[in-house]
Design an enzyme around this catalytic site. Sequence first.
Site: not given
Ligand code: ADP
Length: 321
Positions: A141, A193
């Site tokens: 995270e 986010t």
């Molecule tokens: P969500 O709330 O849908 O998790 P976030 O913005 O917190 O969305 O997270 C998505 C971000 O994390 C994107 O920038 C994405 O490229 C990055 N990321 C890296 N690895 C992963 C993964 N395995 N799964 C999802 N997002 C990923």
Amino acid sequence: MSEVKSSPSGGVRGGFVLVQCPATVANLVCGFDILGMALAEPYDIMKLKLIDEPKVIITNKDAYNLPTDAEKNVAGVVLLSVMEKMNNQFGFEVEITKQIKPGSGLGSSAASAAGAAVAANHLLNHIFSREELVQFAMNGEKLASGVKHADNITPCITGGVTLIRSIHPLDIVQLHSPPLFVTVVHPQIEVKTSDARQILRKEVLLKDAIKQWGNIAGLVAGFEKADTDLIGRSLEDVIIEPVRSILIPGFDEIKTKSKEAGALGGGISGSGPSIFMLCKEEATAKKVEQIMQEIFTQLGIDFKTYVTTIAQEGVKVVNAK
Ligand code: ADP
């Protein structure tokens, strides 16, 4: 045939584990960074294997083009932290089939982070506690949003509705979750986010804090007592939602019309753009879905909807060898 031998931790190399990692709704309206719940749908699938070399090999089996570099993928970061803890005696091969769109506000990054931690723990014969898994997963995270938060991670690992009373030290409280239906709409617009965090005011008025405390306490009590009216009355956010909802077209209309149709209440899922509504009956949840569909169709914004339930189980092993 793949090599099968005992790992230093007692796990068996050459075997695999296949896990299902649920989407999650963080914040639950008034509980910014402290409340979250797991959804029965959508979910990611992840396959993990232990390998001899101390490295993480990632393959993506979806169209999202996420990084395969372990340090840039949340699953990779989590697995590297597990390896470090075990003195880098082995590595992992991971295959990710993502069905929760990244950046949806439905805990896409948490699904990968929590899934990686739980799957690794399975391969290592369950040596880590629930709290340790949350700690490992929070490293993911941190990569995704810049902040170590556990409000998606914890329900993703344990299922149901969870309260993070404190991060330092970690204090997790599992709440009761009445059998409610959840309608979710994910408008296909991007809300990062990190951006959704940046626009928040750093200070809160005491009168707003008092209202928020009342709502959080009411919501927790509502879940514990399975008092759906109390849950509905408590789904109000006077601090975060008024600022963040301006990033989501149609938000106010969806909320008003869904409640008129009988939804208990709801709001932004995580940092958005997804919106969720809780309902007592499936028929109401479907009416709410129609309302969401009509509003985003009128706005000319593509969307995806789900009518689902609160998942009682978190990351689930669906196959292992
Ligand atoms: P969500 O709330 O849908 O998790 P976030 O913005 O917190 O969305 O997270 C998505 C971000 O994390 C994107 O920038 C994405 O490229 C990055 N990321 C890296 N690895 C992963 C993964 N395995 N799964 C999802 N997002 C990923």
